[in-house]
Scaffold this active site. Sequence first.
Site, mmCIF file in Angstrom:
data_model
loop_
_atom_site.group_PDB
_atom_site.id
_atom_site.type_symbol
_atom_site.label_atom_id
_atom_site.label_comp_id
_atom_site.label_asym_id
_atom_site.label_seq_id
_atom_site.Cartn_x
_atom_site.Cartn_y
_atom_site.Cartn_z
ATOM 1 N N HIS A 1 0.841 -1.207 0.000
ATOM 2 C CA HIS A 1 0.000 0.000 0.000
ATOM 3 C C HIS A 1 0.880 1.263 0.000
ATOM 4 O O HIS A 1 0.600 2.226 -0.713
ATOM 5 C CB HIS A 1 -0.882 0.029 1.253
ATOM 6 C CG HIS A 1 -1.863 -1.096 1.358
ATOM 7 N ND1 HIS A 1 -1.754 -2.092 2.301
ATOM 8 C CD2 HIS A 1 -2.978 -1.386 0.641
ATOM 9 C CE1 HIS A 1 -2.763 -2.932 2.178
ATOM 10 N NE2 HIS A 1 -3.524 -2.546 1.172
ATOM 11 N N SER B 1 0.306 -9.018 1.346
ATOM 12 C CA SER B 1 -1.150 -8.967 1.375
ATOM 13 C C SER B 1 -1.585 -8.756 2.813
ATOM 14 O O SER B 1 -0.942 -9.277 3.741
ATOM 15 C CB SER B 1 -1.725 -10.291 0.860
ATOM 16 O OG SER B 1 -3.082 -10.403 1.239
ATOM 17 N N SER B 2 -2.675 -8.016 2.987
ATOM 18 C CA SER B 2 -3.210 -7.824 4.349
ATOM 19 C C SER B 2 -3.569 -9.170 4.958
ATOM 20 O O SER B 2 -3.565 -9.325 6.175
ATOM 21 C CB SER B 2 -4.463 -6.951 4.292
ATOM 22 O OG SER B 2 -4.164 -5.727 3.679
HETATM 23 P P1 AMP Z 1 -6.521 -3.764 -0.501
HETATM 24 O O1 AMP Z 1 -6.324 -2.995 0.764
HETATM 25 O O2 AMP Z 1 -6.111 -5.187 -0.421
HETATM 26 O O3 AMP Z 1 -7.907 -3.552 -1.077
HETATM 27 O O4 AMP Z 1 -5.525 -3.133 -1.567
HETATM 28 C C1 AMP Z 1 -5.526 -1.756 -1.850
HETATM 29 C C2 AMP Z 1 -4.626 -1.517 -3.035
HETATM 30 O O5 AMP Z 1 -3.297 -1.931 -2.713
HETATM 31 C C3 AMP Z 1 -5.053 -2.316 -4.280
HETATM 32 O O6 AMP Z 1 -4.914 -1.492 -5.423
HETATM 33 C C4 AMP Z 1 -4.067 -3.453 -4.290
HETATM 34 O O7 AMP Z 1 -3.830 -3.996 -5.575
HETATM 35 C C5 AMP Z 1 -2.816 -2.784 -3.743
HETATM 36 N N1 AMP Z 1 -1.897 -3.788 -3.201
HETATM 37 C C6 AMP Z 1 -2.201 -4.792 -2.341
HETATM 38 N N2 AMP Z 1 -1.122 -5.571 -2.129
HETATM 39 C C7 AMP Z 1 -0.115 -5.044 -2.867
HETATM 40 C C8 AMP Z 1 1.249 -5.399 -3.087
HETATM 41 N N3 AMP Z 1 1.804 -6.462 -2.516
HETATM 42 N N4 AMP Z 1 1.993 -4.629 -3.917
HETATM 43 C C9 AMP Z 1 1.444 -3.540 -4.534
HETATM 44 N N5 AMP Z 1 0.162 -3.167 -4.367
HETATM 45 C C10 AMP Z 1 -0.623 -3.896 -3.554
#
Ligand code: AMP
Length: 279
Positions: free
Chosen positions: A37, A186-187
Site C-alpha cells: 500500500h 497482502s493484508s
Molecule cells: P486492498 O487494501 O487489499 O484492497 O488493496 C488496496 C490496493 O493496494 C489495491 O490497489 C491493491 O492492488 C494494492 N496492493 C495490495 N497488495 C499489494 C502489493 N503487494 N503490492 C502492490 N500493491 C498492492
Amino acid sequence: MLVAKNNTELFNALAAARLHGNTIGFIPTMGALHQGHLSLIAESQKTCNITVCSIFVNPTQFNDKQDLEKYPRTADADLKLLSAANCYVVYLPSVDDIYPADWICPEFNFENLDKVMEGAHRPGHFKGMSQVVHRLLWLVQPNKIFMGQKDFQQQTIVKKMLEILKWKTELVCCPIIREADGLAMSSRNVRLNKEERQQALAISQVLFQLKKERFSSPNIFCKWAISELEKQSLIKVEYVEIVDTTTLQPAKNWNDAKNLVACIDAKVGKVRLIDNVLM
Ligand code: AMP
C-alpha cells in the site's frame, strides 16, 4: 495529515486543496496497510501534489461472511504508517457515507472481464468492488487513482469502468511488492500460521518458474503449477490461468496475445491468496 471521518470532512479538506490548483492522487484500500500500500502512496507523491488514501472494508465485495469478519483491522497502526508516509488526507468513511439511502449504484457491463477468474470463483465480488470504487471516485474526484498489479483483474475492471463513464481520472497500475522470499504482500498474510506461511511460498515460486523454464504451452504450465501447488498439504488451488492482459481471456498458445499475465488464486488453510506475473 488530515483525518476525514465523514464526507463533509473529506469535502472540506479537498476543497481547500483544490483552491490552490493541486492535483489529487487517490489510493483506495481496505486497511491493514503494508509496504505494498505504501508503494502506491509513494507513487502518487511523485506526480500529484495531494495524496488521499481511503480505508474502508467494503462489505458488498465479500461473498464469504467469514472472510469479511476475519479481515484484519489495524486502524491505529494504519494511521501511524500513513502519517509517517506524509499522506495528506486519510478518509475513513462509514457504511452510510459510502451507501446513503438515496445513492443509486450503477450497474456496469464489463463484458467478460468480471466473469472469469475471481469473477467465476467469487460471485458478486466485482459488482461490490466496482460500486465502492465508483462511489469513492465520485467523492474524491482525483486526477489519478493508483492501484496494484497484485489485483490484476480488479485494476483491469476499474480501467474499463473509467472508460465506460468517460471520466478523466487516470489509472496508474503499480508493481507487486513482495516479501524478501517472494511472497506477495497482502493484508491477509497476517492470518497465516507458520506452516501455512511456509507453504504459501509455493505460489510465487511456481510463477517465477515461468521466467526460468520454457513450458511448451500455457496449459502445460497451468497443469504443472496446479500439481506443484497441490503437493503442499495446506494449499487448495482455485485456479491457475494465463490470460490476455486486455481481455482476460485464457491463452492457448504463447503468441495468442501481445501481453499475457499468469494468475493464481489459492486457499492456504482458510486464507485466500492471489498472485500473478506479467510475461
Ligand atoms: P486492498 O487494501 O487489499 O484492497 O488493496 C488496496 C490496493 O493496494 C489495491 O490497489 C491493491 O492492488 C494494492 N496492493 C495490495 N497488495 C499489494 C502489493 N503487494 N503490492 C502492490 N500493491 C498492492
